[in-house]
Design a protein around this motif. Structure first.
Motif, PDB file in Angstrom:
ATOM      1  N   SER A 256     -11.830  10.853  24.595  1.00  0.00           N
ATOM      2  CA  SER A 256     -11.105   9.679  24.120  1.00  0.00           C
ATOM      3  C   SER A 256     -10.276  10.007  22.884  1.00  0.00           C
ATOM      4  O   SER A 256      -9.493   9.182  22.437  1.00  0.00           O
ATOM      5  N   GLN A 257     -10.442  11.228  22.351  1.00  0.00           N
ATOM      6  CA  GLN A 257      -9.644  11.614  21.183  1.00  0.00           C
ATOM      7  C   GLN A 257      -8.336  12.308  21.624  1.00  0.00           C
ATOM      8  O   GLN A 257      -7.259  11.832  21.318  1.00  0.00           O
ATOM      9  N   CYS A 258      -8.463  13.416  22.373  1.00  0.00           N
ATOM     10  CA  CYS A 258      -7.260  14.171  22.747  1.00  0.00           C
ATOM     11  C   CYS A 258      -6.753  13.780  24.129  1.00  0.00           C
ATOM     12  O   CYS A 258      -5.673  14.194  24.533  1.00  0.00           O
ATOM     13  N   GLY A 259      -7.527  12.984  24.868  1.00  0.00           N
ATOM     14  CA  GLY A 259      -7.040  12.474  26.143  1.00  0.00           C
ATOM     15  C   GLY A 259      -7.265  13.385  27.335  1.00  0.00           C
ATOM     16  O   GLY A 259      -6.957  13.010  28.459  1.00  0.00           O
ATOM     17  N   VAL A 260      -7.799  14.587  27.132  1.00  0.00           N
ATOM     18  CA  VAL A 260      -7.968  15.535  28.208  1.00  0.00           C
ATOM     19  C   VAL A 260      -9.059  15.070  29.183  1.00  0.00           C
ATOM     20  O   VAL A 260     -10.027  14.427  28.766  1.00  0.00           O
ATOM     21  N   THR A 261      -8.849  15.358  30.460  1.00  0.00           N
ATOM     22  CA  THR A 261      -9.865  15.076  31.476  1.00  0.00           C
ATOM     23  C   THR A 261     -10.297  16.393  32.111  1.00  0.00           C
ATOM     24  O   THR A 261      -9.455  17.183  32.528  1.00  0.00           O
ATOM     25  N   ILE A 262     -11.592  16.622  32.152  1.00  0.00           N
ATOM     26  CA  ILE A 262     -12.121  17.929  32.521  1.00  0.00           C
ATOM     27  C   ILE A 262     -13.134  17.802  33.650  1.00  0.00           C
ATOM     28  O   ILE A 262     -13.987  16.910  33.624  1.00  0.00           O
ATOM     29  N   CYS A 263     -13.058  18.706  34.629  1.00  0.00           N
ATOM     30  CA  CYS A 263     -14.078  18.804  35.667  1.00  0.00           C
ATOM     31  C   CYS A 263     -15.251  19.610  35.122  1.00  0.00           C
ATOM     32  O   CYS A 263     -15.086  20.781  34.772  1.00  0.00           O
ATOM     33  N   LEU A 264     -16.417  19.014  35.074  1.00  0.00           N
ATOM     34  CA  LEU A 264     -17.616  19.750  34.683  1.00  0.00           C
ATOM     35  C   LEU A 264     -18.258  20.280  35.965  1.00  0.00           C
ATOM     36  O   LEU A 264     -19.241  19.725  36.466  1.00  0.00           O
ATOM     37  N   ASP A 265     -17.676  21.363  36.470  1.00  0.00           N
ATOM     38  CA  ASP A 265     -18.058  21.834  37.802  1.00  0.00           C
ATOM     39  C   ASP A 265     -19.542  22.169  37.906  1.00  0.00           C
ATOM     40  O   ASP A 265     -20.134  22.092  38.976  1.00  0.00           O
ATOM     41  N   GLY A 266     -20.143  22.538  36.778  1.00  0.00           N
ATOM     42  CA  GLY A 266     -21.556  22.907  36.812  1.00  0.00           C
ATOM     43  C   GLY A 266     -22.507  21.719  36.819  1.00  0.00           C
ATOM     44  O   GLY A 266     -23.683  21.869  37.142  1.00  0.00           O
ATOM     45  N   ILE A 267     -22.016  20.549  36.463  1.00  0.00           N
ATOM     46  CA  ILE A 267     -22.903  19.386  36.343  1.00  0.00           C
ATOM     47  C   ILE A 267     -22.783  18.514  37.583  1.00  0.00           C
ATOM     48  O   ILE A 267     -21.735  17.911  37.841  1.00  0.00           O
ATOM     49  N   VAL A 268     -23.849  18.446  38.339  1.00  0.00           N
ATOM     50  CA  VAL A 268     -23.848  17.667  39.580  1.00  0.00           C
ATOM     51  C   VAL A 268     -24.188  16.206  39.280  1.00  0.00           C
ATOM     52  O   VAL A 268     -25.048  15.926  38.448  1.00  0.00           O
ATOM     53  N   VAL A 269     -23.504  15.300  39.934  1.00  0.00           N
ATOM     54  CA  VAL A 269     -23.793  13.872  39.775  1.00  0.00           C
ATOM     55  C   VAL A 269     -25.211  13.599  40.258  1.00  0.00           C
ATOM     56  O   VAL A 269     -25.541  13.908  41.407  1.00  0.00           O
ATOM     57  N   PRO A 270     -26.057  13.032  39.392  1.00  0.00           N
ATOM     58  CA  PRO A 270     -27.451  12.801  39.778  1.00  0.00           C
ATOM     59  C   PRO A 270     -27.565  11.712  40.847  1.00  0.00           C
ATOM     60  O   PRO A 270     -26.740  10.817  40.924  1.00  0.00           O
ATOM     61  N   GLN A 271     -28.594  11.819  41.664  1.00  0.00           N
ATOM     62  CA  GLN A 271     -28.854  10.798  42.679  1.00  0.00           C
ATOM     63  C   GLN A 271     -29.413   9.540  42.024  1.00  0.00           C
ATOM     64  O   GLN A 271     -30.108   9.624  41.024  1.00  0.00           O
ATOM     65  N   VAL A 272     -29.110   8.387  42.590  1.00  0.00           N
ATOM     66  CA  VAL A 272     -29.765   7.152  42.152  1.00  0.00           C
ATOM     67  C   VAL A 272     -30.271   6.421  43.381  1.00  0.00           C
ATOM     68  O   VAL A 272     -29.683   6.524  44.459  1.00  0.00           O
ATOM     69  N   LYS A 273     -31.379   5.690  43.170  1.00  0.00           N
ATOM     70  CA  LYS A 273     -31.948   4.932  44.276  1.00  0.00           C
ATOM     71  C   LYS A 273     -31.287   3.569  44.329  1.00  0.00           C
ATOM     72  O   LYS A 273     -31.400   2.782  43.389  1.00  0.00           O
ATOM     73  N   LEU A 274     -30.606   3.272  45.429  1.00  0.00           N
ATOM     74  CA  LEU A 274     -29.893   2.002  45.568  1.00  0.00           C
ATOM     75  C   LEU A 274     -30.823   0.926  46.115  1.00  0.00           C
ATOM     76  O   LEU A 274     -31.823   1.243  46.759  1.00  0.00           O
ATOM     77  N   PRO A 275     -30.490  -0.346  45.876  1.00  0.00           N
ATOM     78  CA  PRO A 275     -31.284  -1.427  46.470  1.00  0.00           C
ATOM     79  C   PRO A 275     -31.235  -1.346  47.996  1.00  0.00           C
ATOM     80  O   PRO A 275     -30.288  -0.801  48.566  1.00  0.00           O
ATOM     81  N   GLN A 276     -32.241  -1.937  48.615  1.00  0.00           N
ATOM     82  CA  GLN A 276     -32.330  -1.987  50.077  1.00  0.00           C
ATOM     83  C   GLN A 276     -31.037  -2.504  50.693  1.00  0.00           C
ATOM     84  O   GLN A 276     -30.484  -3.503  50.219  1.00  0.00           O
ATOM     85  N   GLY A 277     -30.538  -1.830  51.691  1.00  0.00           N
ATOM     86  CA  GLY A 277     -29.374  -2.313  52.418  1.00  0.00           C
ATOM     87  C   GLY A 277     -28.083  -1.624  52.057  1.00  0.00           C
ATOM     88  O   GLY A 277     -27.122  -1.663  52.821  1.00  0.00           O
ATOM     89  N   TYR A 278     -28.025  -0.995  50.915  1.00  0.00           N
ATOM     90  CA  TYR A 278     -26.815  -0.274  50.520  1.00  0.00           C
ATOM     91  C   TYR A 278     -26.858   1.157  51.061  1.00  0.00           C
ATOM     92  O   TYR A 278     -27.913   1.810  51.004  1.00  0.00           O
ATOM     93  N   ALA A 279     -25.719   1.618  51.558  1.00  0.00           N
ATOM     94  CA  ALA A 279     -25.626   3.010  51.998  1.00  0.00           C
ATOM     95  C   ALA A 279     -24.541   3.715  51.199  1.00  0.00           C
ATOM     96  O   ALA A 279     -23.385   3.287  51.212  1.00  0.00           O
ATOM     97  N   ALA A 280     -24.925   4.770  50.485  1.00  0.00           N
ATOM     98  CA  ALA A 280     -23.971   5.491  49.643  1.00  0.00           C
ATOM     99  C   ALA A 280     -23.239   6.554  50.437  1.00  0.00           C
ATOM    100  O   ALA A 280     -23.830   7.221  51.287  1.00  0.00           O
TER     101      ALA A 280
END
Ligand SMILES: [Mn+2]
Ligand SMILES: [Mn+2]
Ligand SMILES: [Zn+2]
Ligand SMILES: [Zn+2]
Lengths: 144, 144
Positions: free
Chosen positions: B104-128
DNA sequence: CGCATTTTTGCAACGTTGTTGCGAATTTAA
DNA sequence: TTAAATTCGCAACAACGTTGCAAAAATGCG
């Protein structure tokens, strides 16, 4: 919650935030309270309220955002989405750490208020301030 | 990786995806390869390439997106951001499950290729189907 | 290579989303 | 009720993105 209760709550919320209670603000906020978990776009509001001026809707959404009544949801398509904040949000100080769900079938965007965005360990040198998580897929209704 | 190596790889990538190798496509793709982890907006490309037509840039980004060379990054402000995919991405089939960081300071957007998006448990009925996670804060450079 | 076919590019025109200035209307406070 | 402050609607504008079409470039083949 009944419709009249919503209208009472709406006037109260506006006054609490130091905003004047105007017909337009009540109408817009009423839409959000009608379906609490659902996010709305500017276009949704314009369509549902028919005769309200576009600019008034934009300005009202901005006001609600900075007063802590609404939060935005980041999405891939370029249009802003807004949803009701919980009571813990105040002027310039949001507490929205929940996951958002976007149904790619019916298009609905939903606040999963019960699901907290999980922490992740960032590489050395990065400092996190806000974490957004948007999950897309099919919603409860579309899965039946 | 040297500049000439990038240009070789770029021609190869384009042919692999069944695209003709044109000057404009090479120029645009070269920008992405010059700083692999960094995301670019349409406006960044237009500025850095000076004389290229706006529409050509839009169309090239779309082509690269559907061919699996680039992926988009959802952001709160309304403009689309693009970044290089890993080799596992192919036409109509992306494998980008990493976290994105927005300074939010320099505005750059970076891919953190090493960091995997963690799984979350969704409420019943939702399919991710897809999960996006964008963390904002201050980047390595801005924290020094 | 030279040439015909296919694809890409640049331009112009348009659409959508969002912003700004300003006078009229509404809300608030005395 | 009245005056001051705020909000609303309109018009005009700006940024981002899309589409149609003719000129230019890339590809494929003899
Ligand atoms: Mn939410
Ligand atoms: Mn990425
Ligand atoms: Zn759905
Ligand atoms: Zn930075």
């Amino acid at each position: 919650m009944s419709d009249t209760n919503n209208i009472d709550k709406i006037g109260q919320l506006l006054r609490q935030g130091g905003m004047s209670v105007t017909e337009k603000r009540v109408q817009i906020l009423h839409l959000f309270f009608a379906q609490p978990g659902n996010a709305l776009r500017h276009a949704d509001i314009e369509q549902q309220l028919g005769s309200m001026d576009r600019v008034t809707i934009y300005r009202t959404l901005h006001t609600f955002l900075e007063k802590g009544l609404l939060h935005t949801i980041p999405n891939a398509d370029g249009t802003a989405m807004y949803a009701l904040c919980k009571d813990e949000c105040h002027e310039g100080h949001h507490h929205d750490d929940h996951v958002h769900f976007l149904c790619s079938q019916c298009g609905v965007t939903i606040c999963l208020d019960g699901i907290v965005v999980p922490q992740v360990k960032l590489p050395q040198g990065y400092a996190a301030r806000q974490m957004e998580m948007v999950i897309s897929g099919t919603c409860q209704t579309c899965n039946i």
